[in-house]
Design an enzyme around this catalytic site. Structure first.
Site, PDB file in Angstrom:
ATOM      1  N   PRO A 190      12.425  10.666   2.521  1.00  7.40           N
ATOM      2  CA  PRO A 190      11.477  11.772   2.647  1.00  7.40           C
ATOM      3  C   PRO A 190      12.167  13.119   2.439  1.00  7.40           C
ATOM      4  O   PRO A 190      13.336  13.279   2.804  1.00  7.40           O
ATOM      5  CB  PRO A 190      10.974  11.665   4.095  1.00  7.40           C
ATOM      6  CG  PRO A 190      11.384  10.337   4.581  1.00  7.40           C
ATOM      7  CD  PRO A 190      12.514   9.851   3.738  1.00  7.40           C
ATOM      8  N   THR A 192      13.126  14.651  -0.277  1.00  9.59           N
ATOM      9  CA  THR A 192      14.109  14.834  -1.332  1.00  9.59           C
ATOM     10  C   THR A 192      13.508  15.475  -2.579  1.00  9.59           C
ATOM     11  O   THR A 192      14.195  15.629  -3.578  1.00  9.59           O
ATOM     12  CB  THR A 192      14.754  13.489  -1.713  1.00  9.59           C
ATOM     13  OG1 THR A 192      13.745  12.501  -1.820  1.00  9.59           O
ATOM     14  CG2 THR A 192      15.759  13.064  -0.681  1.00  9.59           C
ATOM     15  N   GLY A 193      12.224  15.812  -2.516  1.00 14.56           N
ATOM     16  CA  GLY A 193      11.628  16.559  -3.616  1.00 14.56           C
ATOM     17  C   GLY A 193      10.844  15.721  -4.604  1.00 14.56           C
ATOM     18  O   GLY A 193      10.654  16.136  -5.745  1.00 14.56           O
ATOM     19  N   LYS A 194      10.358  14.580  -4.187  1.00 15.99           N
ATOM     20  CA  LYS A 194       9.620  13.724  -5.116  1.00 15.99           C
ATOM     21  C   LYS A 194       8.296  14.372  -5.531  1.00 15.99           C
ATOM     22  O   LYS A 194       7.971  14.426  -6.717  1.00 15.99           O
ATOM     23  CB  LYS A 194       9.360  12.350  -4.468  1.00 15.99           C
ATOM     24  CG  LYS A 194      10.628  11.606  -4.110  1.00 15.99           C
ATOM     25  CD  LYS A 194      10.340  10.264  -3.492  1.00 15.99           C
ATOM     26  CE  LYS A 194       9.663  10.380  -2.125  1.00 15.99           C
ATOM     27  NZ  LYS A 194      10.523  11.017  -1.113  1.00 15.99           N
ATOM     28  N   THR A 195       7.565  14.852  -4.536  1.00 21.64           N
ATOM     29  CA  THR A 195       6.289  15.491  -4.838  1.00 21.64           C
ATOM     30  C   THR A 195       6.507  16.729  -5.696  1.00 21.64           C
ATOM     31  O   THR A 195       5.800  16.968  -6.673  1.00 21.64           O
ATOM     32  CB  THR A 195       5.568  15.852  -3.530  1.00 21.64           C
ATOM     33  OG1 THR A 195       5.488  14.691  -2.716  1.00 21.64           O
ATOM     34  CG2 THR A 195       4.177  16.368  -3.798  1.00 21.64           C
ATOM     35  N   GLU A 412      33.968  17.544  25.796  1.00 23.18           N
ATOM     36  CA  GLU A 412      34.005  18.161  24.457  1.00 23.18           C
ATOM     37  C   GLU A 412      35.423  18.567  24.090  1.00 23.18           C
ATOM     38  O   GLU A 412      35.833  18.423  22.939  1.00 23.18           O
ATOM     39  CB  GLU A 412      33.065  19.367  24.387  1.00 23.18           C
ATOM     40  CG  GLU A 412      31.586  19.057  24.639  1.00 23.18           C
ATOM     41  CD  GLU A 412      31.013  17.984  23.722  1.00 23.18           C
ATOM     42  OE1 GLU A 412      31.493  17.857  22.569  1.00 23.18           O
ATOM     43  OE2 GLU A 412      30.098  17.258  24.166  1.00 23.18           O
TER      44      GLU A 412
HETATM   45  P1  ADP Z   1       9.157  14.373  -0.814  1.00 25.31           P
HETATM   46  O1  ADP Z   1       7.897  14.308  -1.586  1.00 25.31           O
HETATM   47  O2  ADP Z   1      10.308  13.690  -1.483  1.00 25.31           O
HETATM   48  O3  ADP Z   1       9.038  13.941   0.612  1.00 25.31           O
HETATM   49  P2  ADP Z   1       8.789  17.149  -1.201  1.00 25.31           P
HETATM   50  O4  ADP Z   1       8.725  17.245  -2.663  1.00 25.31           O
HETATM   51  O5  ADP Z   1       7.506  17.175  -0.470  1.00 25.31           O
HETATM   52  O6  ADP Z   1       9.620  15.893  -0.741  1.00 25.31           O
HETATM   53  O7  ADP Z   1       9.740  18.306  -0.670  1.00 25.31           O
HETATM   54  C1  ADP Z   1       9.338  19.215   0.322  1.00 25.31           C
HETATM   55  C2  ADP Z   1       9.922  20.573   0.074  1.00 25.31           C
HETATM   56  O8  ADP Z   1      11.331  20.550   0.182  1.00 25.31           O
HETATM   57  C3  ADP Z   1       9.652  21.089  -1.311  1.00 25.31           C
HETATM   58  O9  ADP Z   1       8.428  21.722  -1.376  1.00 25.31           O
HETATM   59  C4  ADP Z   1      10.800  22.044  -1.538  1.00 25.31           C
HETATM   60  O10 ADP Z   1      10.538  23.289  -0.926  1.00 25.31           O
HETATM   61  C5  ADP Z   1      11.922  21.403  -0.771  1.00 25.31           C
HETATM   62  N1  ADP Z   1      12.763  20.597  -1.668  1.00 25.31           N
HETATM   63  C6  ADP Z   1      12.959  19.263  -1.569  1.00 25.31           C
HETATM   64  N2  ADP Z   1      13.821  18.849  -2.518  1.00 25.31           N
HETATM   65  C7  ADP Z   1      14.172  19.929  -3.229  1.00 25.31           C
HETATM   66  C8  ADP Z   1      15.041  20.149  -4.345  1.00 25.31           C
HETATM   67  N3  ADP Z   1      15.719  19.131  -4.927  1.00 25.31           N
HETATM   68  N4  ADP Z   1      15.155  21.398  -4.833  1.00 25.31           N
HETATM   69  C9  ADP Z   1      14.493  22.412  -4.253  1.00 25.31           C
HETATM   70  N5  ADP Z   1      13.657  22.280  -3.209  1.00 25.31           N
HETATM   71  C10 ADP Z   1      13.497  21.054  -2.679  1.00 25.31           C
HETATM   72 ZN    ZN Z   2      30.829  13.095  23.089  1.00 27.08          ZN
HETATM   73 MG    MG Z   3       6.057  13.794  -0.848  1.00 26.02          MG
END
Ligand code: ADP
Ligand code: ZN
Ligand code: MG
Length: 608
Positions: A190, A192-195, A412
């Site tokens: 989750p 990682t920017g798939k959407t 610590e």
């Molecule tokens: P996923 O669909 O993989 O769960 P999202 O595309 O919804 O992730 O990512 C959520 C937000 O995180 C994006 O709108 C963006 O702001 C940020 N984000 C995630 N990955 C990237 C990336 N590789 N580069 C820039 N922004 C990112």
């Molecule tokens: Zn510890």
């Molecule tokens: Mg998504």
């Protein structure tokens, strides 16, 4: 489909009207009403055989066998007469009359018609009931998202660039007989920017883009999800070349149960089947590319991944340090950052952060700076934001008992000293005894880079660092607390991997043994299964490694007992000690040590 519905409607309406007219006609024509006076005179003449009373309405048969109807203005006076003349009487309560009667006839009819109307709309996939939830992105509406908005995913980007090329000029590829891919599955953890990436593809390709979330398909009503899928594909095919994007496809694409019809599962299966049918249904002449995203590729139905469906899979991993830096650079543009901001250091100190985490970090840092009325976001704000994200909000209001504070300080300090004194360890970033989230304190190390390989020494030193906290407590307070449970868990995990995965134990040797762990992307079945005897050996080996590490750590901390006290004191006063301050403490200690050495030597010389 629409025409059929209309014809059906008209038929139904006409039938309804026909029934009503026929009823009225029956009443009016078959029994011509008899004037009441004539009825009375026939009654007097004993010509009436039987009557049926329904309120004032009378129907009956006369002695000649003819049916008649009439209406009695006053039943109570009529009854004695009927009885006197020996007429057979039957009766029933009066029906609803007038407008009420009409409504009673027509209302159910209307309801049936309405229901049928809606149902047929539903079947044909109209918009009134199912709702057309797919969002059509037109390439030029709003801010266009491009590949430049998605940072640090060079490999995936290259592969998806190809998809964009397919869409832009399909002829170039099909000319040589190549089959244009139908489905591309984006998979990765989750955030990682798939959407985001899917939107970027739409932005780059300048083709219509139909997006729908997997959960949009899963509805209360069986069949709605399936009809939405069909609707989506029909619309897309009309507008080819274009992209269909199904986000979180695992909502419908989970493994099918195989025939056990059970409520929602059944609906999901129907939807999935519809999707498979649609994907098989269009040929390569229709340039429709189906993109889908999931963070659970392991639970997807294998049928989805067969050739001709989602046969291309692009994995989007958690970014490494370089990726994190690039993502930071993208998001930092959105805030007013201080010039002193050290982006590489922020990137280094956020291992394991996804793109979404980094976007969140930048936003939190900006909020922190705003709360303090700053003109620009500084390094300190990033540190605070990171702590907030990593460990949950600072629990400043939680008052720690003095006893607990002391134990935490030594715990610590123990971690920190072991980390500092052993070679091949990551540099210390900061040590704190401010409780955050569920942790009483925290010793943070900064990995120099995302290491891909670890030496045996690095790994055993990690175990020693982890055990340092518990052993410091044990040395100073001579009793055990539960504060080290997380450390022990991590240490055990590392030792187990050292034995089973990395083949670094002499007794077991370089053999990979299966462990029960749910690895991402379903690679958990690596390694070979092992016998009960091997399991015992592995257990014994893990225990030995940890206890050896403990012994060495104990010796180290005993030897530097004074440093332990010094650092713990500093922690109790300052609560948080950063890398620079740590260096000073260590430097002073080592100098002291040196001086003592020298004095001892002089002393020895003097004696000699
Ligand atoms: P996923 O669909 O993989 O769960 P999202 O595309 O919804 O992730 O990512 C959520 C937000 O995180 C994006 O709108 C963006 O702001 C940020 N984000 C995630 N990955 C990237 C990336 N590789 N580069 C820039 N922004 C990112
Ligand atoms: Zn510890
Ligand atoms: Mg998504």
């Amino acid at each position: 489909m629409k025409n059929n519905v209309q014809i059906g409607l008209w038929l139904l309406l006409l039938t309804g009207l026909g029934i009503i007219v026929y009823n009225i006609w029956l009443r009016e024509t078959t029994y011509p009403p008899l004037p009441y006076t004539q009825f009375l005179s026939e009654l007097q003449q004993n010509k009436i055989l039987r009557v049926h009373l329904q309120g004032g309405a009378i129907s009956g048969e006369d002695s000649a066998g003819r049916d008649f109807t009439t209406y009695a203005p006053e039943i109570s006076t009529l009854m004695p007469l009927l009885l006197a003349h020996g007429v057979e009487i039957t009766a029933e309560p009066p029906p609803y009359e007038g407008a009420g009667g009409l409504a009673a006839t027509i209302l159910p009819l209307l309801l049936i018609m309405g229901g049928w109307f809606l149902f047929s709309r539903n079947r044909s996939g109209g918009t009134a009931f199912t709702g057309n939830r797919s969002k059509r992105f037109t390439p030029n509406s709003g801010r266009r998202i491009t590949f430049d908005d998605v940072a640090g995913i060079a490999e995936a980007r290259q592969e998806l660039q190809e998809v964009v090329e397919f869409l832009k000029n399909p002829e170039r590829f099909s000319r040589l007989g190549g089959r244009i891919p139908k489905g591309v599955l984006l998979q990765g953890p989750p955030g990682t920017g798939k959407t985001l990436l899917a939107k970027a593809i739409a932005g780059e390709a300048s083709v219509p883009f139909y997006s729908m979330g997997g959960s949009d398909f899963v509805e209360m009503f069986v069949g709605v999800g399936a009809s939405r899928v069909r609707e989506l594909f029909t619309e897309a095919k009309k507008n080819a070349p274009c992209i269909i994007f199904i986000d979180e496809i695992d909502a419908i694409g989970g493994k099918r149960s195989g025939g056990t019809a059970s409520g929602g599962g059944d609906e999901r299966e129907q939807t999935l089947n519809a999707l498979l049918v649609e994907m098989d249904g269009f040929g390569s002449e229709e340039t429709v590319i189906v993109l889908a995203a999931t963070n659970r590729p392991d639970i997807l139905d294998p049928a989805l991944l067969r050739p001709g469906r989602f046969d291309r899979q692009v994995t989007i991993p958690i970014p490494d340090v370089k990726g994190r830096l690039k993502i930071l650079e993208v998001h930092i543009k959105k805030i007013r950052a201080a010039k002193s901001l050290n982006l590489p250091e922020i990137a280094r100190s956020t291992p394991g952060f996804s793109g979404a985490d980094i976007a969140n970090l930048v936003n939190e840092a900006a909020l922190m700076a705003a709360r303090r009325n700053k003109d620009a976001v500084e390094m300190e704000d990033f540190d605070n934001a990171k702590d907030k994200i990593v460990m949950g909000l600072e629990r400043k209001n939680v008052v720690m008992s003095e006893e607990n504070r002391r134990i935490t300080a030594y715990h610590e300090a123990g971690h920190a000293i072991v980390a500092k004194l052993l070679p091949e360890t990551d540099p210390l970033h900061k040590v704190t005894i401010i409780p955050r989230g569920r942790a009483m304190g925290l010793t943070q190390q900064l990995p120099i880079d995302d290491r891909l390989t670890y030496s045996r020494e690095y790994i055993t030193n990690r175990i020693k660092i982890l055990m340092g906290g518990r052993i410091a407590e044990e040395l100073i307070f001579n009793r055990l607390t539960t504060g080290a449970s997380n450390d022990i868990l991590s240490a055990t995990e590392i030792a187990t991997r050292l034995v089973c995965e990395w083949g670094m134990s002499e007794t077991i040797g370089p053999v990979a043994y299966m462990q029960e762990q749910a690895g991402f992307l379903g690679n958990q079945s690596a390694g070979r299964p092992h016998s009960e005897r091997t399991a015992i050996l592995i257990d014994r080996e893990v225990k030995r490694i940890i206890s050896d590490c403990c012994d060495e750590t104990r010796n180290l901390l005993r030897q530097h007992n004074r440093l332990l006290h010094q650092l713990a004191e500093v922690l109790l006063v300052n609560e948080t000690v950063d890398a620079e301050e740590l260096d000073i403490v260590f430097h002073c200690y080592l100098k002291e040590l040196q001086k003592e050495e020298d004095m001892k030597r002089q002393h020895r010389c003097a004696i000699a």
